[in-house]
Design a protein around this motif. Structure first.
Motif, PDB file in Angstrom:
ATOM      1  N   LEU A  66      30.432  23.536  72.359  1.00  0.00           N
ATOM      2  CA  LEU A  66      29.035  23.515  71.931  1.00  0.00           C
ATOM      3  C   LEU A  66      28.939  23.642  70.406  1.00  0.00           C
ATOM      4  O   LEU A  66      28.160  22.944  69.756  1.00  0.00           O
ATOM      5  N   SER A  67      29.773  24.520  69.824  1.00  0.00           N
ATOM      6  CA  SER A  67      29.770  24.668  68.365  1.00  0.00           C
ATOM      7  C   SER A  67      30.123  23.355  67.704  1.00  0.00           C
ATOM      8  O   SER A  67      29.480  22.919  66.756  1.00  0.00           O
ATOM      9  N   ARG A  68      31.164  22.728  68.228  1.00  0.00           N
ATOM     10  CA  ARG A  68      31.672  21.508  67.598  1.00  0.00           C
ATOM     11  C   ARG A  68      30.651  20.385  67.656  1.00  0.00           C
ATOM     12  O   ARG A  68      30.531  19.603  66.729  1.00  0.00           O
ATOM     13  N   VAL A  69      29.942  20.310  68.777  1.00  0.00           N
ATOM     14  CA  VAL A  69      29.028  19.198  68.935  1.00  0.00           C
ATOM     15  C   VAL A  69      27.833  19.336  67.990  1.00  0.00           C
ATOM     16  O   VAL A  69      27.339  18.364  67.423  1.00  0.00           O
ATOM     17  N   ALA A  70      27.400  20.572  67.754  1.00  0.00           N
ATOM     18  CA  ALA A  70      26.227  20.764  66.904  1.00  0.00           C
ATOM     19  C   ALA A  70      26.585  20.819  65.428  1.00  0.00           C
ATOM     20  O   ALA A  70      25.749  20.566  64.565  1.00  0.00           O
ATOM     21  N   PRO A 114      17.686  13.200  67.042  1.00  0.00           N
ATOM     22  CA  PRO A 114      18.027  12.348  68.193  1.00  0.00           C
ATOM     23  C   PRO A 114      19.518  12.052  68.288  1.00  0.00           C
ATOM     24  O   PRO A 114      20.071  11.962  69.386  1.00  0.00           O
ATOM     25  N   GLU A 115      20.172  11.933  67.120  1.00  0.00           N
ATOM     26  CA  GLU A 115      21.608  11.655  67.136  1.00  0.00           C
ATOM     27  C   GLU A 115      22.379  12.809  67.756  1.00  0.00           C
ATOM     28  O   GLU A 115      23.351  12.612  68.489  1.00  0.00           O
ATOM     29  N   SER A 150      25.406  15.210  72.244  1.00  0.00           N
ATOM     30  CA  SER A 150      25.610  16.264  73.239  1.00  0.00           C
ATOM     31  C   SER A 150      25.606  15.682  74.646  1.00  0.00           C
ATOM     32  O   SER A 150      26.268  16.200  75.542  1.00  0.00           O
ATOM     33  N   GLN A 151      24.875  14.579  74.823  1.00  0.00           N
ATOM     34  CA  GLN A 151      24.867  13.976  76.160  1.00  0.00           C
ATOM     35  C   GLN A 151      26.219  13.348  76.493  1.00  0.00           C
ATOM     36  O   GLN A 151      26.662  13.416  77.640  1.00  0.00           O
ATOM     37  N   LEU A 187      21.648  20.019  74.741  1.00  0.00           N
ATOM     38  CA  LEU A 187      21.232  20.537  73.442  1.00  0.00           C
ATOM     39  C   LEU A 187      19.704  20.473  73.397  1.00  0.00           C
ATOM     40  O   LEU A 187      19.131  19.427  73.141  1.00  0.00           O
ATOM     41  N   VAL A 188      19.072  21.595  73.700  1.00  0.00           N
ATOM     42  CA  VAL A 188      17.614  21.650  73.761  1.00  0.00           C
ATOM     43  C   VAL A 188      17.139  22.768  72.851  1.00  0.00           C
ATOM     44  O   VAL A 188      17.825  23.775  72.690  1.00  0.00           O
TER      45      VAL A 188
END
Lengths: 334, 516, 166
Positions: A53-57, A292-293, A298-299, A305-306
């Motif tokens: 989760l950290s990496r994706v954000a 949006p990116e 995250s999808q 990611l909300v």
């Protein structure tokens, strides 16, 4: 003569030192927060859901804050190590945490933690995971009911793996007790993160592993899902046998909890004493999460990611903490 | 085993991505220079350049990061050989024979051996990876706590093969080291021996402690010398001799292969990393060598063994990362981050569906290994000049760099203070003739030993006989016991031989060192 | 020292060191036992601590040497090839100790007087200890090292450091 050689020597050394100077200077200066990189403490071993989760954000938050973020792993003690570490850092906003906050009330109730539930404040808790029981592709465990049967006959016949102080642990105990298995006698291995539990289960080091469902996506081909601890169907695990269904089939009554609640955490003291910094962080995370990116990214990884925001996240945290503290007695002696 | 279609795709990918070629050499140089600074680990070197790689396309970005990885894998051995300071824990075993060679004036050759071993085994690691990436990945998953504990014990066994003047003092040093390694919060959440300092929760910071322990014995005693090397004739920097060292590596294919296999397997296991691999490779090479008595006194095989394990570990950990999406340690976690920032998720489906990309990454790493040879020779040629500088210049600079390096680990004064405290401990150990190496190894492995022992105990449910149900553990234990017995036997044989030939050997080879 | 009609030479410093070892290991063990006597806490630690204490007891006799015997009875191998050695001469050993103290002084003053000042002062001291006497070298070289260290590491790492001038 002598001074000549030494001067040349000195020159050589300065040249060596100069080589280290030549590298590019990473964004510095300016006193306004943030003026240097921000550490993200992940209180788990690498490769778990919080790490992902950290990496994706990260790239999107980085852009908003204008400073690089770096992940620091502090696994151990069922997240107590990482959370204590966070609270012991200076209140300058340069250390934040990405964690599964469900561990906080559980470690407190187990008497492991030197902090309180209220010591932590949320920026955003975007991800809610669910417990999943799995076994390696080629093990002798046929189904969840089979594993429970065997455990009932001999509590030591099947080895179980779980992360210490996790909701997955609570859920496992709830099921075992519902069937009437003596939980004091089981062979239970505790790990420092969901990642290691999953690896151990996928490799057949342990017979059955309990961990958050999200993180199993990489290992999908290596595992067999035994039971999903959720009510509504989760798209990527639509074929998973649900615990509630297994329970009705075998005629037992089972209660279970939703899994880990994940997101960005800061010390409450930071929020109170440095409201400006907290505001900056919240703003950056809000913009990044709504990008949006970022949502698309995250999808791809099947991580939700909300944006819920600090208030809603805090409320969710407090509510979950209460439920978990009521169940924490189940982990006694672990 | 190799998918030819994907291979063609990989070559095409490499051919069309011109930018990726341009990033190899800068990456290697960054890795070499950063990791040669004591305290700056491979992980840190990569973390420093990670933000830069975000602005590149996926393939060039990965090429840049893996080049830093490759360069950093070797960089640490330069200070290890020239000054007995391992740049990171993974180059600790390199100091044993590397520094001993330097003291004899063979620093050119030692660096040549190290570089070439690094190159060949880096290459070998990736070749093997190309062939066995999938099976290796599934084996890695099967390695559980028993096996991990055995591996850690194996690392500790190195102590047995190091030998010591006083057996009891060596054992005490080892026990003391492991105890130091268990300070902090353990995996079950119990906090011990932190003296109330939150900085110690995560354990004693190993890099500053290691540098401190080693520095006091040798670095500080340089103060009484004019140059690092006593003999003036030894203080040469010679490209010819560096190349001779490189070439000499070919004489030991067995050492190279053994080191590589150990490095790949141990490097592939998540959470172990190369800090154990180099120790085991060194110990095993020493055990099987006919001339094992000369290890630690400047035997090139010691340098080659240690370096080959470090270099090939990179391939191993890349296998786990690519095939399973599991980062084995900090360096691969950063690579994984770079992958994810480009929305690419490594794992079984990644190597199934994007085999051309996987091959391209592996092939590019082979190119890096070869280029490392060229860049590395230039780098060590420059670095060798250290032996020609008087200690009054080199010593203050090195001590300052080491202090700053340990500060950079955590960004807190805790690092330098750890360095200082452990310098005092190291000084006392040396003064009273306790070996320092067991303390260092114990410190590096103590935490892993405790965690894995605890998990093994949990898994066995307290029943020791459970071990017999684990074939892999049995195999490792069998090798270990075999290794122990052989060491004991060969030691005995050697000491008998030494007793006979000692006097003549001393007269023939050992010349008294001139004091500066 | 005299024990049973026999003269012994006692290495008091080493004895003190062992005592320090025993005390620290015992304190560590007591601290751990105070935290919890759970198996999850003591599985490795307690047996190992007992081993270490037993080893200390075994080493104590090595501090006593019969005056009429040459040193070292417990020699296992001819020599430890990896054992670092300290210079034997008193003056040289003093140099090493003083340099070590200077290093400590620098480390503890980094945050007090600033990295730049502490580093340059240490460099001057270290050069002087190593025998440099020429004033030009004692000024120019420390300056170069300080500049390189401060700016180099500032570029390299992401953490701040306290500096007085730079």
């Amino acid at each position: 003569m002598k001074s000549g050689t030494t001067r040349r020597e000195a020159l050589k050394l300065t040249m060596l030192a100069g080589a280290s100077l030549a590298c590019p200077n990473i964004v510095r200066a300016a006193d306004k927060y943030p003026s240097r990189p921000i550490k993200i403490v992940v209180p788990f071993a690498p490769g778990g859901s919080s790490d992902r989760l950290s990496r994706v954000a990260m790239p999107f938050v980085q852009k908003e804050l204008g400073q690089p973020l770096e992940v620091v792993y502090q696994p151990g003690g069922g997240t107590v190590l990482g959370h204590t570490y966070l609270l012991n850092q200076p209140l300058d906003g340069y250390t934040i945490c990405n964690s599964a906050v469900t561990y906080i009330p559980l470690t407190i109730a187990q008497g492991l933690a030197p902090f309180k539930v209220d010591d932590f404040s949320m920026i955003n808790l975007p991800s809610r995971d669910f417990t999943m029981a799995v076994t390696a592709k080629d093990t002798s465990v046929k189904s969840f009911a089979d594993a429970l049967d065997r455990l009932k006959k001999d509590p030591r016949s099947v080895s179980l793996g779980v992360q210490a102080s996790s909701v997955d642990y609570v859920n496992m105990i709830l099921v075992l007790q519902a069937v009437g298995i003596d939980t004091a006698k089981i062979r239970l291995v505790t790990y420092d993160g969901g990642g290691p539990v999953r690896n151990a289960a996928a490799g057949g080091q342990i017979d059955v592993g309990f961990a958050g469902a999200e993180g199993f996506i990489n290992l999908r081909d290596k595992i067999r899902v035994l039971a999903g601890f959720w009510d509504e169907t989760i798209a990527e695990w639509s074929g998973a046998p649900l615990v509630s269904k297994i329970a009705t089939e075998t005629g037992i009554k089972v209660n279970y909890l939703p899994g880990a609640l994940r997101g960005w955490v800061v010390p409450t003291k930071l929020k109170q004493e440095q409201p400006e910094i907290f505001k900056t962080l919240v703003g950056a995370f809000e913009r990044a999460t709504k990008n949006p990116e970022a949502i698309k990214a995250s999808q791809v990884q099947q991580l939700g990611l909300v944006w819920y925001g600090p208030e809603a996240s805090d409320a969710m945290y407090q509510k979950t903490a209460k439920v978990l503290q009521e169940h924490a007695y189940l982990l006694k002696g672990s | 085993m190799i998918d030819m279609h994907a291979m063609a795709g990989a070559l095409d990918l490499m051919g069309t991505s011109v930018a990726s070629w341009g990033w190899i050499i800068p990456g290697l140089i960054v890795g070499l220079v950063f990791s040669a600074i004591p305290g700056v680990s491979i992980t840190m070197a990569m973390a420093i350049v990670l933000p830069m790689s975000l602005y590149m396309d996926f393939f060039p970005g990965v090429v840049f990061l893996t080049s830093v990885y490759t360069g950093a894998g070797f960089g640490g051995s330069v200070p290890a050989i020239l000054m007995n300071i391992p740049g990171s824990p993974s180059s600790y075993a390199t100091t044993f024979d590397g520094y001993a060679m330097s003291k004899k004036g063979l620093h050119n050759e030692a660096l040549g051996y190290a570089l070439f071993a690094s190159t060949i085994c880096g290459l070998l690691g990736y070749v093997l990876l190309l062939l066995v990436i999938e099976p290796l990945a599934s084996i890695v998953l099967k390695i559980g706590p028993f096996e991990m504990f055995s591996v850690a014990m194996w690392g500790m066994l190195l102590l047995g093969s190091l030998g010591t003047r006083y057996a009891t003092r060596g054992l005490l040093a080892a026990a003391f080291g492991i105890l130091l390694g268990t300070v902090g919060m353990n995996t079950a959440g119990f906090v011990r021996g932190t003296l109330g300092m939150p900085e110690l929760l995560g354990g004693i910071s190993t890099v500053p402690a290691m540098i401190g322990l080693l520095a006091s014995g040798q670095l500080l005693s340089l103060a009484s010398k004019d140059y690092i090397l006593d003999a003036e004739s030894a203080r040469t920097v010679s490209l010819r001799r560096i190349l001779a060292g490189c070439w000499g590596t070919f004489r030991y294919p067995g050492v190279l292969i053994r080191g590589s296999v150990i490095g790949i397997v141990i490097g592939a296991v998540p959470g172990v990393g190369s800090s154990v691999g180099n120790l085991i490779a060194y110990a095993e090479t020493k055990r099987t060598a006919k001339d094992s008595a000369t290890f630690g006194k400047g035997n090139p095989k010691g340098v080659i063994a240690a370096e080959s394990a470090v270099a090939s570990a990179e391939g191993g950990s890349m296998a786990t990362m690519l095939a399973l999406g599991i980062p084995g340690g900090g360096a691969t976690a950063i690579l994984l981050a770079a992958f994810m920032m480009h929305n690419i998720v490594p794992g079984p489906s990644f190597i199934q569906n994007q085999k051309d990309m996987v091959y391209a990454i592996i092939l590019n790493n082979m190119v890096q290994a070869v280029l490392l040879l060229v860049v590395g020779i230039g780098f060590i040629y420059l670095a060798c000049n250290i032996v020609r500088i008087r200690t009054r210049y080199i010593l203050p600079a090195i001590l300052v760099i080491a202090t700053m390096g340990t500060y950079a680990v955590e960004g807190s004064i805790g690092g330098p203070i750890t360095l200082f405290v452990f310098s005092i401990i190291g000084f006392a150990l040396v003064k009273f003739e306790y070996p320092v190496a067991p303390v260092v190894v114990g410190l590096l492995l103590g935490r892993m030993l405790e965690t894995e022992l605890l998990r093994s105990y949990q898994l066995a449910g307290g029943d020791i006989t459970y071990v017999f149900e684990r074939p892999a553990t049995m195999a490792i234990l069998a090798v270990m016991i075999f290794s122990l017995t052989m060491t004991a036997v060969s030691k005995r044989r050697q000491s008998r031989a030494n007793r006979d030939g000692n006097l003549s050997r001393i007269l023939a080879t050992e010349q008294p060192e001139p004091r500066g | 020292m005299r024990i049973r009609n026999q003269h012994y030479v006692v290495d008091w410093l080493h004895l003190g060191f062992i005592l320090l070892m025993v005390v620290s290991i015992t304190l560590y063990l007591l601290n751990a036992r105070h935290v919890s006597t759970s198996l999850n806490n003591l599985l490795l630690l307690q047996p190992l601590a007992f081993c270490a204490l037993a080893l200390c007891a075994l080493i104590v006799p090595q501090c006593f040497r019969r005056a009429d015997r040459p040193a070292d009875a417990d020699v296992l191998l001819e020599d430890d090839p990896l054992a670092p050695s300290l210079p034997q001469g008193g003056k040289e050993l003093a140099r090493v100790v003083v340099l070590g103290l200077a290093l400590g002084l620098m480390i503890f003053s980094l945050n007090v007087v600033g990295f730049d000042v502490a580093i340059s002062l240490f460099c001057i001291a270290a050069m002087a200890i190593c025998g440099e006497r020429r004033p030009v070298a004692l000024i120019v070289y420390p300056l170069a090292v300080t500049l390189a260290a401060v700016y180099g590491f500032r570029a390299l790492m992401s953490y701040p450091m306290v500096t007085f001038i730079l």
